[in-house]
Scaffold this active site. Structure first.
Site: not given
Ligand code: G3P
Length: 227
Positions: A86
């Site tokens: 990533k």
């Molecule tokens: O995979 C990306 C993700 O982990 C971001 O998620 O829940 O931190 O917005 P969040």
């Protein structure tokens, strides 16, 4: 649709892969930080749990292309060829994605908030782009609609890049995109459990048990009944 666990908690990963048809695990530095452990050791343990064939998504740390490329190779060496690297979809990231894809590494343009970020990551050669649905919603825009627009752009420009939809907060957001035909989604364990968390489902399966016990009171299964 490929389905990934967006978490680095090894107990949760073990629990989920035991019951659901899961394609792998996605991580980022914030997810790894929640474990409180050495990130390299956590990633190695996740690889051991998943086995060599499932995909692990792991993120580079430096903000410059050379550093990203160095981290990308280190991650593939550590975690094997079924590693998707990533890379943040920022200017230096597009440069790194372009070079890494020419070198044959599989990359994911992450931290995608806008369709044109996804376009640039795809054009640079990313195998996946990861838009953050819930975070886009929280900014006052529509995360699901943004992802649909990205999918239309990828189709129109005939990119092979898959959308890895990320940052879900509920199963309805996943359903909307699954029904739209996106190719991959990554969800926290609670969101995956939420796909089947429903009082009507629980009640229906309990009714089957109760009804079976009426006709076979001393058997808990067909196998028991046959003996
Ligand atoms: O995979 C990306 C993700 O982990 C971001 O998620 O829940 O931190 O917005 P969040």
């Amino acid at each position: 649709m490929e389905l990934y666990i967006d978490d680095a908690n090894v107990n949760e990963i073990r629990r989920l892969i035991d019951i659901y048809p899961i394609d792998g695990v996605t991580t980022n530095p914030s997810i790894l930080a929640k474990t409180g452990s050495n990130p390299v050791e956590v990633l190695k343990e996740i690889r051991t749990i998943l086995g060599p064939e499932s995909r692990i998504f792991a993120q580079t740390i430096p903000m410059d292309a050379d550093g990203m490329i160095r981290d990308a190779h280190a991650l593939v060496t550590l975690l094997g060829k079924h590693t998707v690297v990533k890379i943040p979809s920022i200017p230096e990231g597009f440069k790194a994605i372009r070079e890494l894809s020419q070198q044959g590494l599989t990359t994911c343009g992450t931290v995608v908030y806008t369709p044109m970020q996804a376009y640039l990551a795809a054009k640079a050669g990313a195998a996946y782009v990861a838009p953050y649905i819930n975070r886009i919603d929280n900014m006052g825009f529509d995360g699901v609609e943004t992802v649909k627009k990205i999918q239309m752009i990828l189709n129109l420009h005939q990119f092979k890049t898959k959308i890895l939809a990320a940052s879900f907060k509920n199963s309805q957001q996943v359903l909307d995109l699954c029904a739209f035909g996106i190719k991959a989604a990554t969800c926290a364990p609670s969101v995956i459990d939420g796909f089947v968390k429903n009082a009507a489902i629980d009640s229906a399966v309990q009714d089957f048990l109760k009804d079976f016990s009426k006709i076979a009171p001393n058997s808990a299964s067909i196998a028991d009944l046959i003996g």
